[in-house]
Design a protein around this motif. Sequence first.
Motif, PDB file in Angstrom:
ATOM      1  N   PRO A 119      45.717  48.411  39.321  1.00  0.00           N
ATOM      2  CA  PRO A 119      45.054  47.728  40.439  1.00  0.00           C
ATOM      3  C   PRO A 119      45.194  46.211  40.276  1.00  0.00           C
ATOM      4  O   PRO A 119      44.740  45.644  39.295  1.00  0.00           O
TER       5      PRO A 119
ATOM      6  N   THR B 268      38.604  35.543  41.623  1.00  0.00           N
ATOM      7  CA  THR B 268      37.763  34.364  41.867  1.00  0.00           C
ATOM      8  C   THR B 268      37.386  33.625  40.585  1.00  0.00           C
ATOM      9  O   THR B 268      37.157  32.419  40.613  1.00  0.00           O
ATOM     10  N   ARG B 269      37.358  34.359  39.455  1.00  0.00           N
ATOM     11  CA  ARG B 269      36.975  33.686  38.208  1.00  0.00           C
ATOM     12  C   ARG B 269      38.072  32.748  37.725  1.00  0.00           C
ATOM     13  O   ARG B 269      37.861  31.976  36.811  1.00  0.00           O
TER      14      ARG B 269
ATOM     15  N   GLN C 130      46.753  47.520  49.409  1.00  0.00           N
ATOM     16  CA  GLN C 130      45.312  47.548  49.667  1.00  0.00           C
ATOM     17  C   GLN C 130      45.061  46.320  50.550  1.00  0.00           C
ATOM     18  O   GLN C 130      45.120  45.183  50.067  1.00  0.00           O
TER      19      GLN C 130
ATOM     20  N   GLY D 104      37.145  47.080  46.471  1.00  0.00           N
ATOM     21  CA  GLY D 104      36.624  47.571  45.192  1.00  0.00           C
ATOM     22  C   GLY D 104      37.670  48.333  44.393  1.00  0.00           C
ATOM     23  O   GLY D 104      38.680  48.814  44.929  1.00  0.00           O
TER      24      GLY D 104
HETATM   25  P1  UTP Z   1      38.040  42.364  38.783  1.00  0.00           P
HETATM   26  O1  UTP Z   1      36.749  42.264  39.469  1.00  0.00           O
HETATM   27  O2  UTP Z   1      38.105  42.090  37.324  1.00  0.00           O
HETATM   28  O3  UTP Z   1      39.136  41.443  39.425  1.00  0.00           O
HETATM   29  O4  UTP Z   1      38.671  43.770  39.089  1.00  0.00           O
HETATM   30  P2  UTP Z   1      39.066  40.424  40.612  1.00  0.00           P
HETATM   31  O5  UTP Z   1      38.233  40.944  41.703  1.00  0.00           O
HETATM   32  O6  UTP Z   1      40.479  40.088  40.937  1.00  0.00           O
HETATM   33  O7  UTP Z   1      38.469  39.180  39.848  1.00  0.00           O
HETATM   34  P3  UTP Z   1      37.216  38.255  40.060  1.00  0.00           P
HETATM   35  O8  UTP Z   1      36.048  39.053  39.575  1.00  0.00           O
HETATM   36  O9  UTP Z   1      37.159  37.881  41.521  1.00  0.00           O
HETATM   37  O10 UTP Z   1      37.528  37.079  39.206  1.00  0.00           O
HETATM   38  C1  UTP Z   1      39.327  44.555  38.103  1.00  0.00           C
HETATM   39  C2  UTP Z   1      40.748  44.885  38.535  1.00  0.00           C
HETATM   40  O11 UTP Z   1      40.737  45.614  39.762  1.00  0.00           O
HETATM   41  C3  UTP Z   1      41.562  45.007  40.723  1.00  0.00           C
HETATM   42  C4  UTP Z   1      41.683  43.541  40.302  1.00  0.00           C
HETATM   43  O12 UTP Z   1      42.917  43.008  40.762  1.00  0.00           O
HETATM   44  C5  UTP Z   1      41.613  43.649  38.770  1.00  0.00           C
HETATM   45  O13 UTP Z   1      42.888  43.894  38.222  1.00  0.00           O
HETATM   46  N1  UTP Z   1      40.946  45.176  42.056  1.00  0.00           N
HETATM   47  C6  UTP Z   1      39.633  44.866  42.226  1.00  0.00           C
HETATM   48  C7  UTP Z   1      41.715  45.642  43.093  1.00  0.00           C
HETATM   49  O14 UTP Z   1      42.930  45.928  42.941  1.00  0.00           O
HETATM   50  N2  UTP Z   1      41.128  45.779  44.318  1.00  0.00           N
HETATM   51  C8  UTP Z   1      39.833  45.490  44.526  1.00  0.00           C
HETATM   52  O15 UTP Z   1      39.357  45.649  45.665  1.00  0.00           O
HETATM   53  C9  UTP Z   1      39.053  45.015  43.457  1.00  0.00           C
END
Ligand code: UTP
Length: 313
Positions: A22, A28-29, A116, A121
């Motif tokens: 995924p 965002t972090r 996606q 999520g």
């Molecule tokens: P994270 O919450 O760690 O990644 O999701 P994020 O959303 O990219 O990062 P922040 O929190 O905003 O910094 C864990 C993994 O799931 C994927 C993200 O790309 C990451 O590899 N993910 C998350 C998806 O592919 N789709 C989503 O809708 C949410």
Amino acid sequence: MASTSQTATAPLTSGLRTAVVPAAGLGTRFLPATKTVPKELLPVVDTPGIELIAREAAQAGATRLAVVTAPRKQGVMEYFERDELLEETLAARGKTDQLAKVRAVNGLVDAVAVDQDRPLGLGHAVGCAESTLDDDEEFFAVLLPDDLVLPAGVINEMVKIREELGGTVLCGFEVPESEVSNYGVFDIEQSEGGVGGVAGEDVKKVRGMVEKPDAADAPSTVVATGRYLLDRSIFDALRRITPGKGGELQLTDAIELLIEEGHPVHVYIHHGGRHDLGNPGGYIRACVDAALQDDTYGPSLKTWLADRLGQEN
Ligand code: UTP
């Protein structure tokens, strides 16, 4: 801790075919870099996280890498395409080391894009990958690309556990009690593994999970990490859950549903290292850790770091 520059070991025939990655999150972090650069392309020393994940999946025997991407993150898939002009130019100039690095990803796995459209999520992202599996594929792996688990090889252990105990196998790490409130924590009990089988001290049956509990309420000190070996029935569970925290479909809610319905879920406790590449602090540690073990950059980095840290005192 093992280096991220992994040695080429022969892939195992593990029965595993598809690894889902995924990679459609917003990152965002890691803003502002991730406004235009997908975090999966940020390099650990010189190798993007997505290539490290592809190597790990291939070593575990996977032949297909289903990369869940968003419309704004097409560069992640482009990374798997051959750049013939670049390869020809490097070859003509005799830059054999660089050529080998560029070619390392070619043919590693069959990378297929899964769209996606919106980041709904992790559970939703995994659900999007269902159609990439063969009809007779009973299980698949999920590897979160921002979670670097060292040394590689965890998925192989998880496949062995599934062979013995069936169902779904998750991956956990032991952390100090003071740190549990940062993680998803497993509620576990001893598993009933056969004597001499893989189900030993490091394999526990999962009763449930608690997201970021206070230390006093934590059911264990074993926390979740970004490696999953999921039974195909997860797709059906994902269709039956409703959006949870943040309006997102949570993978852990679908796993909880399977547990409630009696599906076997175990956790393999991995004793190794881990880096969170999804935030600058974790990413910097991963880079320093890998660079210190690198023949080219390690020695001078070590000297410089010692000198720099000396200035802090
Ligand atoms: P994270 O919450 O760690 O990644 O999701 P994020 O959303 O990219 O990062 P922040 O929190 O905003 O910094 C864990 C993994 O799931 C994927 C993200 O790309 C990451 O590899 N993910 C998350 C998806 O592919 N789709 C989503 O809708 C949410």
